[in-house]
Design an enzyme around this catalytic site. Structure first.
Site, PDB file in Angstrom:
ATOM      1  N   GLY A  99       0.781  -1.284   0.110  1.00 34.56           N
ATOM      2  CA  GLY A  99       0.006   0.030  -0.080  1.00 34.56           C
ATOM      3  C   GLY A  99       0.811   1.142  -0.005  1.00 34.56           C
ATOM      4  O   GLY A  99       0.284   2.308   0.237  1.00 34.56           O
ATOM      5  N   MET A 101       3.042   2.346  -2.449  1.00 34.33           N
ATOM      6  CA  MET A 101       3.302   2.844  -3.593  1.00 34.33           C
ATOM      7  C   MET A 101       2.027   3.016  -4.421  1.00 34.33           C
ATOM      8  O   MET A 101       0.880   2.371  -3.978  1.00 34.33           O
ATOM      9  CB  MET A 101       4.585   2.361  -4.390  1.00 34.33           C
ATOM     10  CG  MET A 101       5.759   2.655  -3.713  1.00 34.33           C
ATOM     11  SD  MET A 101       7.107   2.141  -4.625  1.00 34.33           S
ATOM     12  CE  MET A 101       7.068   0.344  -4.399  1.00 34.33           C
ATOM     13  N   ARG A 320       3.193 -14.315  -3.665  1.00 35.10           N
ATOM     14  CA  ARG A 320       4.279 -14.192  -2.929  1.00 35.10           C
ATOM     15  C   ARG A 320       4.421 -14.904  -1.666  1.00 35.10           C
ATOM     16  O   ARG A 320       3.674 -15.451  -1.395  1.00 35.10           O
ATOM     17  CB  ARG A 320       4.465 -12.478  -2.335  1.00 35.10           C
ATOM     18  CG  ARG A 320       3.380 -12.190  -1.449  1.00 35.10           C
ATOM     19  CD  ARG A 320       3.668 -10.718  -0.843  1.00 35.10           C
ATOM     20  NE  ARG A 320       2.377 -10.777  -0.263  1.00 35.10           N
ATOM     21  CZ  ARG A 320       1.721  -9.588   0.049  1.00 35.10           C
ATOM     22  NH1 ARG A 320       2.102  -8.400  -0.248  1.00 35.10           N
ATOM     23  NH2 ARG A 320       0.519  -9.584   0.643  1.00 35.10           N
ATOM     24  N   SER A 744      34.287 -10.569  30.111  1.00 32.93           N
ATOM     25  CA  SER A 744      32.938 -10.514  29.671  1.00 32.93           C
ATOM     26  C   SER A 744      32.612  -8.888  29.048  1.00 32.93           C
ATOM     27  O   SER A 744      32.802  -8.164  30.164  1.00 32.93           O
ATOM     28  CB  SER A 744      32.085 -10.962  30.963  1.00 32.93           C
ATOM     29  OG  SER A 744      30.721 -10.811  30.531  1.00 32.93           O
ATOM     30  N   CYS A 812      27.905  -9.864  28.613  1.00 33.73           N
ATOM     31  CA  CYS A 812      26.824 -10.046  29.455  1.00 33.73           C
ATOM     32  C   CYS A 812      25.791  -8.756  29.533  1.00 33.73           C
ATOM     33  O   CYS A 812      25.198  -8.413  30.489  1.00 33.73           O
ATOM     34  CB  CYS A 812      27.285 -10.339  30.728  1.00 33.73           C
ATOM     35  SG  CYS A 812      28.353  -8.986  31.518  1.00 33.73           S
ATOM     36  N   TYR A 832      30.699 -17.350  24.304  1.00 32.37           N
ATOM     37  CA  TYR A 832      29.161 -17.276  24.884  1.00 32.37           C
ATOM     38  C   TYR A 832      28.627 -15.924  24.997  1.00 32.37           C
ATOM     39  O   TYR A 832      29.287 -14.759  25.122  1.00 32.37           O
ATOM     40  CB  TYR A 832      29.074 -17.875  26.500  1.00 32.37           C
ATOM     41  CG  TYR A 832      29.576 -17.289  27.491  1.00 32.37           C
ATOM     42  CD1 TYR A 832      28.943 -16.071  28.202  1.00 32.37           C
ATOM     43  CD2 TYR A 832      31.028 -17.529  27.824  1.00 32.37           C
ATOM     44  CE1 TYR A 832      29.496 -15.372  29.161  1.00 32.37           C
ATOM     45  CE2 TYR A 832      31.691 -16.607  28.911  1.00 32.37           C
ATOM     46  CZ  TYR A 832      30.844 -15.769  29.519  1.00 32.37           C
ATOM     47  OH  TYR A 832      31.586 -15.012  30.524  1.00 32.37           O
TER      48      TYR A 832
HETATM   49  P1  ADP Z   1      -1.012  -3.565  -4.178  1.00 31.76           P
HETATM   50  O1  ADP Z   1       0.556  -4.027  -4.348  1.00 31.76           O
HETATM   51  O2  ADP Z   1      -1.171  -2.318  -3.186  1.00 31.76           O
HETATM   52  O3  ADP Z   1      -1.774  -4.855  -3.800  1.00 31.76           O
HETATM   53  P2  ADP Z   1      -1.557  -3.989  -6.506  1.00 31.76           P
HETATM   54  O4  ADP Z   1      -0.599  -3.527  -7.916  1.00 31.76           O
HETATM   55  O5  ADP Z   1      -1.521  -5.486  -6.462  1.00 31.76           O
HETATM   56  O6  ADP Z   1      -1.366  -3.186  -5.207  1.00 31.76           O
HETATM   57  O7  ADP Z   1      -3.097  -3.692  -7.297  1.00 31.76           O
HETATM   58  C1  ADP Z   1      -3.988  -3.079  -6.716  1.00 31.76           C
HETATM   59  C2  ADP Z   1      -5.377  -4.009  -6.765  1.00 31.76           C
HETATM   60  O8  ADP Z   1      -5.717  -3.983  -8.232  1.00 31.76           O
HETATM   61  C3  ADP Z   1      -5.200  -5.229  -6.331  1.00 31.76           C
HETATM   62  O9  ADP Z   1      -6.473  -5.866  -5.661  1.00 31.76           O
HETATM   63  C4  ADP Z   1      -5.136  -6.252  -7.743  1.00 31.76           C
HETATM   64  O10 ADP Z   1      -5.799  -7.331  -7.732  1.00 31.76           O
HETATM   65  C5  ADP Z   1      -5.931  -5.386  -8.629  1.00 31.76           C
HETATM   66  N1  ADP Z   1      -5.318  -5.405 -10.125  1.00 31.76           N
HETATM   67  C6  ADP Z   1      -4.085  -5.080 -10.385  1.00 31.76           C
HETATM   68  N2  ADP Z   1      -3.843  -5.537 -11.713  1.00 31.76           N
HETATM   69  C7  ADP Z   1      -4.930  -6.000 -12.220  1.00 31.76           C
HETATM   70  C8  ADP Z   1      -5.476  -6.324 -13.604  1.00 31.76           C
HETATM   71  N3  ADP Z   1      -4.691  -6.758 -14.350  1.00 31.76           N
HETATM   72  N4  ADP Z   1      -6.616  -6.812 -13.466  1.00 31.76           N
HETATM   73  C9  ADP Z   1      -7.732  -6.412 -12.449  1.00 31.76           C
HETATM   74  N5  ADP Z   1      -7.271  -6.231 -11.280  1.00 31.76           N
HETATM   75  C10 ADP Z   1      -6.042  -6.063 -11.208  1.00 31.76           C
END
Ligand code: ADP
Ligand code: MG
Ligand code: MG
Length: 856
Positions: A99, A101, A320, A744, A812, A832
């Site tokens: 969230g 960027m 991820r 120590s 320590c 240690y």
């Molecule tokens: P964040 O890293 O804040 O999760 P994302 O880049 O993953 O931001 O995207 C924000 C939202 O937009 C996510 O819920 C993602 O699933 C949706 N989203 C991103 N790309 C697409 C896409 N190509 N089609 C539909 N939804 C998308």
């Protein structure tokens, strides 16, 4: 120079170049999973842009070429008024910054293409809804229009066409320009806005808190849009390969029918549990489950995914290695070992000491807990209940436990913070004053909670709940939750296990911890000792796995009723009076040592001779001034005589032992007699004597000569060593080692004296400012300052061992239990670390991780 890579042309090992999101999208594409076609603009392009202030040459031409491939794959073109391709433009650096960027969806819509989208989809409302989403996302990220302007308009208008008109007016009013109709211009604007979002204030603050370097830059992922908001056969969700809260096996997640991805996160509508998807769309559910299994096999760890279903077709938008709670980290690591996916040693690298420490704090019993009032930043762990107070004075005056609630704290709040069991603020994050001080003092703390603190009216508001001064609340420093009322607290099951109250097979968490800590003991080279001053602490340390006591302080033994005897010693006028006072203390000290040696029978107990300045045992100067009796007047004279401007640099430690005749000798005699007594009783006492605050070898030599004489005939041969805590001792370690049998490192004093930071004075005032200014990244009292203090340690280890090859060396100070510092102590070749009993398992785990990460 190529700045763009197709998803088919990357993989999970390219996070530096493609960012985490891009590398993982490429990995999924290569695995044949259903990812919408797309490509990634590299972090290299971002770095160049941020350096030059303009897009690198040829970037947009390259983007255009790759866009052509996406258009062919989708059978649609960007800007085609009949059947337009739409794009998402997403940020994603090497490390996840959720969230922080920007992401812009639905790029490619304009007054013409929106009609085409409406026609092909047969859904007018859907097309116009996408268009208004684009204008608001583009408006706020590219043109920095305040988001609430769009929200206000949204609240006032439900027809999507009229809403688009309203949004376009807002855009024009705020920027002086019409919303760009050219899809290519939209795309270029979005890419550059994502680049710039790397450097927003909130992104910088987040990186500082998470120790992410500032110069990495973000990648930009450009991909075809897919739509979860195309009716009931569409939807969007998140899924985990195991439960990220508990680690339990089985697919977990949330699903939202007929919605776009950001709706799930925004929490606008209630989501369905993922299991409901099995009923709504069996085929997609099965395909998703299979994809999750494939991802786990590939990443060999818990994964999470964002997915969208467009009219019965599954698309994966992100994956991820998923974040998880501390408990889940241990449970999952052990499960993966059982499943043959990873080895036990790999499992040790999937957990860490900080998480184990979290699991050892007492916790709230949440069985009948009400929903939280608010959730803030979990800044210092613990479970604290108490009455709400709004200022430092009330905190110190109120009887019973209190929670200090402030907008933010400053150094004037210190007495109140000390008096409180918990601290709650509405401003600031993990490096705020409140957070830093609370962690230092071991107070539970939640910062930056969404509450309104009204210090005048002595109340705070959380939503529509008003909490007044004197009301009870419960603050959970591990999760950031704040609850109304007093929640019951239970000891952690992990602590109960180490205490021997429950067995290793009492549940998945305890059994995972037991296995991993057991393995750690086999892997680590560093010994782990405990700091313990009482037989009770010593016994607990032993149960927790300590191989000895690395620091047994003796000053606590002079408190309580024995204070009188110390006072006698201090006001004594001549040798006879001093003798008499010491003679009275001797049997008491002997009994102290006998009990500790019994608790640690067979294991080394390092006893430090008395360290603090003597006036610490006397009432304060201010208190004595008012008193009229003879004894108090005598004490006042003594206090006047002993008063020092810088007590921490004054008459204490070895200096005291050399200047107060017979003081150290009394302690040495007590130790020797206790050891002799234990031996006579059939025990195996292993006392060691440690001299504090030595700066010159002659100080140690003098104390040692006397001690050897005292123990002669009682219990000869007790090893004598020294603390290395004065910088000069570290710098002359070779000479000191000619007298010392062990070193120590007292890293608290060593840090204090090397930096010239008075710990009691700087933690609340200078450190929060230094952390904010980026001069410090963490408190040097919490995590060892390697370039400075670490260098002194290395010098002392080298010179000490050269002078005496069998010199035993430990640490320590509080750093002995700090995960980040333990790695350094391992690498520096210490024998240690010694830490508080509760930290012993944490240190064992970290010592093993250090051995795996830096094998010798
Ligand atoms: P964040 O890293 O804040 O999760 P994302 O880049 O993953 O931001 O995207 C924000 C939202 O937009 C996510 O819920 C993602 O699933 C949706 N989203 C991103 N790309 C697409 C896409 N190509 N089609 C539909 N939804 C998308
Ligand atoms: Mg995402
Ligand atoms: Mg010290």
């Amino acid at each position: 120079m190529s700045y763009v890579r197709d998803f088919t042309d990357g993989g999970m090992d390219l996070k530096d170049l493609l960012g985490g999101k891009g590398a993982n999208l490429a990995e999924m594409t290569r695995m044949g999973l259903p990812v919408p076609p797309g490509f990634t603009v590299t972090t290299e392009a971002c770095r160049t842009y941020l350096k030059l202030g303009e897009a690198p040459d040829g970037l947009f031409a390259e983007i255009c070429r790759h866009l052509g491939d996406v258009e062919r794959a989708m059978g649609r073109r960007l800007g085609d008024p009949d059947d337009p391709l739409l794009l998402s433009v997403r940020s994603g650096g090497k490390f996840s910054m959720p969230g922080m960027m920007e992401t812009i969806l639905d790029i490619g819509l304009n007054d013409a293409t929106v009609e085409g989208l409406a026609a092909v989809s047969g859904d007018d409302r859907f097309a116009w809804d996408c268009y208004r989403r684009l204008i608001s996302m583009y408006g706020s990220t590219v043109a920095h229009i305040p988001h609430d302007l769009f929200e206000q308009a949204h609240a006032a208008e439900s027809d999507p066409r009229r809403l688009v008109a309203a949004y376009k007016r807002i855009f024009a009013d705020q920027t002086g320009q019409e919303f760009p109709q050219d899809p290519q211009a939209q795309l270029e604007g979005a890419v550059l806005a994502v680049f710039r979002s790397w450097n927003t204030e909130r992104a910088r603050v987040y990186r500082r808190a998470e120790h992410i370097p500032d110069d990495l830059g973000t990648a930009v992922n450009i991909m075809a849009m897919v739509y979860g908001n195309r009716g009931p056969a569409s939807g969007t969700g998140v899924a985990f390969t195991r439960d990220p809260a508990t680690g339990a096996r089985g697919v977990y997640g949330d699903y939202l029918q007929n919605a776009q991805g950001e709706d799930v996160v925004a929490g606008i509508r209630d989501t369905l549990p993922l299991s409901r998807l099995a009923e709504l769309d069996r085929r997609c559910f099965d395909e998703l489950t299979a994809a999750l299994a494939a991802l786990e096999a590939r990443y060999r760890d818990l994964c999470d995914v964002e997915f969208t279903i467009e009219e019965g077709r599954l698309w994966l938008l992100q994956t991820r290695v998923g974040k998880r709670t501390a408990a889940a980290a241990f449970v999952i690591a052990a499960q993966l070992v059982d499943e043959g996916v990873i080895t036990l040693d790999e499992a040790l690298l999937r957990v860490d000491g900080a998480r184990l420490a979290q699991l050892m704090f007492p916790r709230f019993d949440l069985a009948d807990a009400p929903p939280p009032l608010a959730t803030g930043v979990p800044a210092s762990p613990g479970a604290a209940c108490g009455r709400v107070v709004f200022d430092s004075r009330r905190a110190t005056e109120t009887r019973g436990p209190v929670i200090l609630v402030r907008r933010e704290t400053n150094p004037d709040d210190l007495p109140g913070m000390l008096a409180a069991t918990g601290i709650l603020t509405s401003h600031g994050g993990k490096t705020s004053h409140a957070a830093v001080v609370a962690r230092g003092m071991g107070r539970t703390c939640v910062c930056g909670a969404p509450i309104e603190v009204d210090e005048e009216r002595r109340e705070f508001r959380a939503g529509d709940v008003v909490v007044a001064e004197g009301d009870l609340i419960s603050v959970d420093g591990a999760t950031g939750h704040v609850y109304p009322g007093e929640l019951p607290v239970t000891p952690s099951p992990v602590v109960r296990y180490f205490d021997g109250a429950v067995s290793a097979d009492s549940g998945p968490l305890v059994s995972a911890v037991a296995r991993l800590v057991g393995r750690a003991d086999a892997v680590r080279r560093l010994g782990v000792y405990a700091n313990a001053d009482t037989p009770e602490d010593a016994a607990r340390a032993r149960r927790f796995g300590a191989a000895g006591i690395g620091l047994c302080r003796t000053e606590h033994m002079f408190l309580g009723e024995r204070r009188r005897l110390v006072e006698r010693l201090i006001i004594a006028q001549d040798e006879t009076e001093i003798r008499a006072a010491l003679d009275a203390l001797l049997p008491l000290q002997r009994a102290d040592f006998t009990r500790i040696l019994a608790a640690m029978d067979g294991l080394p107990v390092t006893i430090r001779l008395i360290d603090p300045p003597l006036h610490e045992f006397l009432p304060s100067y201010e208190d004595l001034l008012g008193a009229a009796d003879d004894h108090s007047r005598e004490l006042l004279t003594a206090v006047r005589r002993l008063r020092e401007t810088n007590p921490m640099l004054g008459l204490r430690g070895v200096r005291l032992g050399l200047l107060v005749p017979g003081l150290f000798a009394m302690q040495v005699r007590a130790i020797a007699e206790a050891a002799a007594e234990r031996t006579a009783a059939g025990g195996r006492p292993r006392p060691e004597i440690m001299v504090p605050l030595v700066g010159d070898v002659r100080e140690l030599a003098a104390v040692k000569a006397e001690a050897v004489q005292v123990m002669e005939g009682i219990f000869p041969g007790i090893p004598i060593g020294t603390m290395i805590e004065v910088p000069r001792a570290a710098l002359t370690a070779g000479r000191i080692a000619s007298e010392a049998e062990f070193f120590s490192f007292g890293t608290n004093d060593l840090t204090q004296m090397t930096w010239g930071f008075s710990r009691d004075d700087v933690e609340g005032s200078i450190f929060p400012a230094y952390l904010r200014m980026g001069i410090l990244e963490e408190s040097p009292f919490e995590t060892l300052d390697q370039p400075g203090i670490g260098r002194l340690i290395t010098i002392a280890v080298d010179e000490g061992r050269r002078a005496r090859p069998d010199l035993r060396i430990g640490v320590c100070g509080e750093h002995g239990g700090d995960p980040a510092s333990i790695r350094f102590f391992h690498e520096a070749g210490l024998d240690y670390v010694s830490c508080s009993p509760f930290r012993v398992p944490v240190a064992c785990l970290e010592a093993a991780r250090a051995a795996l990460l830096s094998p010798e």
